[in-house]
Design a protein around this motif. Structure first.
Motif, PDB file in Angstrom:
ATOM      1  N   ALA A 170       0.834  -1.204   0.000  1.00 14.75           N
ATOM      2  CA  ALA A 170       0.000   0.000   0.000  1.00 14.75           C
ATOM      3  C   ALA A 170       0.868   1.253   0.000  1.00 14.75           C
ATOM      4  O   ALA A 170       2.074   1.189   0.244  1.00 14.75           O
ATOM      5  N   LEU A 171       0.256   2.364  -0.270  1.00 19.21           N
ATOM      6  CA  LEU A 171       0.911   3.656  -0.235  1.00 19.21           C
ATOM      7  C   LEU A 171       0.792   4.225   1.176  1.00 19.21           C
ATOM      8  O   LEU A 171      -0.321   4.331   1.715  1.00 19.21           O
ATOM      9  N   ALA A 172       1.901   4.585   1.791  1.00 16.46           N
ATOM     10  CA  ALA A 172       1.885   5.200   3.121  1.00 16.46           C
ATOM     11  C   ALA A 172       1.706   6.704   2.960  1.00 16.46           C
ATOM     12  O   ALA A 172       2.342   7.322   2.113  1.00 16.46           O
ATOM     13  N   ILE A 173       0.827   7.287   3.769  1.00 13.41           N
ATOM     14  CA  ILE A 173       0.644   8.738   3.763  1.00 13.41           C
ATOM     15  C   ILE A 173       1.187   9.249   5.093  1.00 13.41           C
ATOM     16  O   ILE A 173       0.608   9.012   6.149  1.00 13.41           O
ATOM     17  N   LEU A 174       2.326   9.927   5.002  1.00 12.43           N
ATOM     18  CA  LEU A 174       3.079  10.361   6.179  1.00 12.43           C
ATOM     19  C   LEU A 174       3.505  11.809   6.033  1.00 12.43           C
ATOM     20  O   LEU A 174       3.946  12.212   4.960  1.00 12.43           O
ATOM     21  N   ASP A 175       3.439  12.562   7.112  1.00 14.11           N
ATOM     22  CA  ASP A 175       3.920  13.936   7.065  1.00 14.11           C
ATOM     23  C   ASP A 175       5.216  14.121   7.846  1.00 14.11           C
ATOM     24  O   ASP A 175       5.893  15.130   7.659  1.00 14.11           O
ATOM     25  N   GLU A 176       5.562  13.191   8.703  1.00 16.66           N
ATOM     26  CA  GLU A 176       6.779  13.294   9.502  1.00 16.66           C
ATOM     27  C   GLU A 176       8.014  13.048   8.636  1.00 16.66           C
ATOM     28  O   GLU A 176       8.082  12.055   7.912  1.00 16.66           O
ATOM     29  N   LYS A 177       8.987  13.932   8.742  1.00 16.13           N
ATOM     30  CA  LYS A 177      10.202  13.828   7.933  1.00 16.13           C
ATOM     31  C   LYS A 177      10.954  12.517   8.191  1.00 16.13           C
ATOM     32  O   LYS A 177      11.394  11.845   7.253  1.00 16.13           O
ATOM     33  N   LEU A 178      11.118  12.131   9.457  1.00 19.16           N
ATOM     34  CA  LEU A 178      11.823  10.891   9.783  1.00 19.16           C
ATOM     35  C   LEU A 178      11.099   9.680   9.203  1.00 19.16           C
ATOM     36  O   LEU A 178      11.718   8.778   8.637  1.00 19.16           O
ATOM     37  N   ALA A 179       9.779   9.651   9.327  1.00 16.52           N
ATOM     38  CA  ALA A 179       9.003   8.522   8.803  1.00 16.52           C
ATOM     39  C   ALA A 179       9.163   8.403   7.287  1.00 16.52           C
ATOM     40  O   ALA A 179       9.275   7.300   6.749  1.00 16.52           O
ATOM     41  N   ARG A 180       9.209   9.525   6.604  1.00 12.72           N
ATOM     42  CA  ARG A 180       9.382   9.495   5.150  1.00 12.72           C
ATOM     43  C   ARG A 180      10.778   9.003   4.776  1.00 12.72           C
ATOM     44  O   ARG A 180      10.953   8.287   3.799  1.00 12.72           O
ATOM     45  N   ALA A 181      11.776   9.361   5.592  1.00 16.00           N
ATOM     46  CA  ALA A 181      13.144   8.869   5.343  1.00 16.00           C
ATOM     47  C   ALA A 181      13.216   7.363   5.562  1.00 16.00           C
ATOM     48  O   ALA A 181      13.845   6.642   4.772  1.00 16.00           O
ATOM     49  N   VAL A 182      12.556   6.869   6.597  1.00 12.99           N
ATOM     50  CA  VAL A 182      12.535   5.422   6.847  1.00 12.99           C
ATOM     51  C   VAL A 182      11.801   4.712   5.717  1.00 12.99           C
ATOM     52  O   VAL A 182      12.219   3.644   5.267  1.00 12.99           O
ATOM     53  N   ALA A 183      10.713   5.304   5.236  1.00 14.50           N
ATOM     54  CA  ALA A 183       9.968   4.721   4.106  1.00 14.50           C
ATOM     55  C   ALA A 183      10.879   4.558   2.898  1.00 14.50           C
ATOM     56  O   ALA A 183      10.846   3.509   2.231  1.00 14.50           O
ATOM     57  N   LEU A 184      11.687   5.565   2.624  1.00 13.50           N
ATOM     58  CA  LEU A 184      12.633   5.466   1.511  1.00 13.50           C
ATOM     59  C   LEU A 184      13.573   4.288   1.703  1.00 13.50           C
ATOM     60  O   LEU A 184      13.822   3.515   0.774  1.00 13.50           O
ATOM     61  N   GLY A 185      14.121   4.151   2.909  1.00 18.22           N
ATOM     62  CA  GLY A 185      15.039   3.053   3.205  1.00 18.22           C
ATOM     63  C   GLY A 185      14.400   1.687   3.069  1.00 18.22           C
ATOM     64  O   GLY A 185      15.064   0.714   2.694  1.00 18.22           O
ATOM     65  N   LEU A 186      13.115   1.605   3.374  1.00 16.51           N
ATOM     66  CA  LEU A 186      12.392   0.328   3.289  1.00 16.51           C
ATOM     67  C   LEU A 186      11.856   0.044   1.883  1.00 16.51           C
ATOM     68  O   LEU A 186      11.347  -1.037   1.617  1.00 16.51           O
ATOM     69  N   GLY A 187      11.933   1.046   1.019  1.00 21.03           N
ATOM     70  CA  GLY A 187      11.356   0.876  -0.312  1.00 21.03           C
ATOM     71  C   GLY A 187       9.841   0.939  -0.313  1.00 21.03           C
ATOM     72  O   GLY A 187       9.195   0.348  -1.174  1.00 21.03           O
ATOM     73  N   VAL A 188       9.274   1.678   0.634  1.00 19.97           N
ATOM     74  CA  VAL A 188       7.819   1.804   0.750  1.00 19.97           C
ATOM     75  C   VAL A 188       7.363   3.047  -0.009  1.00 19.97           C
ATOM     76  O   VAL A 188       7.885   4.147   0.211  1.00 19.97           O
ATOM     77  N   ALA A 189       6.409   2.858  -0.896  1.00 18.34           N
ATOM     78  CA  ALA A 189       5.828   3.998  -1.613  1.00 18.34           C
ATOM     79  C   ALA A 189       5.138   4.893  -0.591  1.00 18.34           C
ATOM     80  O   ALA A 189       4.432   4.414   0.291  1.00 18.34           O
ATOM     81  N   HIS A 190       5.374   6.194  -0.688  1.00 22.89           N
ATOM     82  CA  HIS A 190       4.809   7.110   0.295  1.00 22.89           C
ATOM     83  C   HIS A 190       4.606   8.489  -0.299  1.00 22.89           C
ATOM     84  O   HIS A 190       5.182   8.842  -1.317  1.00 22.89           O
ATOM     85  N   THR A 191       3.766   9.258   0.392  1.00 20.31           N
ATOM     86  CA  THR A 191       3.525  10.645   0.050  1.00 20.31           C
ATOM     87  C   THR A 191       3.091  11.338   1.323  1.00 20.31           C
ATOM     88  O   THR A 191       2.884  10.704   2.354  1.00 20.31           O
ATOM     89  N   GLY A 192       2.924  12.654   1.249  1.00 20.18           N
ATOM     90  CA  GLY A 192       2.410  13.422   2.374  1.00 20.18           C
ATOM     91  C   GLY A 192       0.927  13.694   2.185  1.00 20.18           C
ATOM     92  O   GLY A 192       0.349  13.318   1.162  1.00 20.18           O
ATOM     93  N   ALA A 193       0.332  14.360   3.149  1.00 16.12           N
ATOM     94  CA  ALA A 193      -1.111  14.649   3.064  1.00 16.12           C
ATOM     95  C   ALA A 193      -1.431  15.463   1.806  1.00 16.12           C
ATOM     96  O   ALA A 193      -2.349  15.127   1.070  1.00 16.12           O
ATOM     97  N   ALA A 194      -0.653  16.506   1.543  1.00 19.09           N
ATOM     98  CA  ALA A 194      -0.915  17.331   0.361  1.00 19.09           C
ATOM     99  C   ALA A 194      -0.686  16.540  -0.921  1.00 19.09           C
ATOM    100  O   ALA A 194      -1.500  16.588  -1.845  1.00 19.09           O
ATOM    101  N   GLY A 195       0.394  15.781  -0.965  1.00 23.25           N
ATOM    102  CA  GLY A 195       0.699  14.989  -2.157  1.00 23.25           C
ATOM    103  C   GLY A 195      -0.315  13.918  -2.454  1.00 23.25           C
ATOM    104  O   GLY A 195      -0.502  13.520  -3.604  1.00 23.25           O
TER     105      GLY A 195
END
Length: 133
Positions: A105-130
């Protein structure tokens, strides 16, 4: 509509609930999965404080078929513990990332650290606005 389901963290849910536009998320994606900790943060704690958006989110989740409160699998629970211990992420962000990774699934995260971890895990992600564009 994007067929990929989404797993939002509490802050994007709260923002959309305050705007009374939770419908945007359920209309744009193949489904919205809300984890236990995120529900606790966004709804239970919000209702305890008398937040109108928390009651709105609770009602919306009960009425909208594409929104589901989910249970974590044992594997996801183990992943949450590892992420919380290793990365310093909050429990809600860890649940969102574990579910997004294991269920594609796509993770919707606004926290900077969480988005960095998502990148490391290869998890598709975006923020609330995105997530809305």
């Amino acid at each position: 509509m994007v067929s990929m389901p989404v797993v939002p963290d509490a802050s994007p849910l709260i923002v959309l609930a305050k705007m009374e536009r939770l419908d945007l998320m359920s209309e744009l994606y193949g489904g919205v999965m809300i984890t236990p900790w995120v529900w606790e943060e966004a709804v239970a704690e919000g209702k305890a404080m008398g937040a109108r958006d928390a009651a709105f989110l609770e009602k919306f989740a009960q009425e909208e078929s594409r929104v589901s409160r989910i249970r974590l699998t044992p594997e996801e629970c183990a992943m949450v513990r590892r992420m919380s211990d290793d990365s310093g992420l909050g429990h809600g962000e860890s649940e969102v990332l574990a579910v997004a990774k294991s269920r594609g699934a796509l993770a919707i995260l606004d926290e900077k650290l969480a988005r960095a971890v998502a990148l490391g895990l290869g998890v598709a992600h975006t923020g609330a606005a995105g997530s809305l564009f």
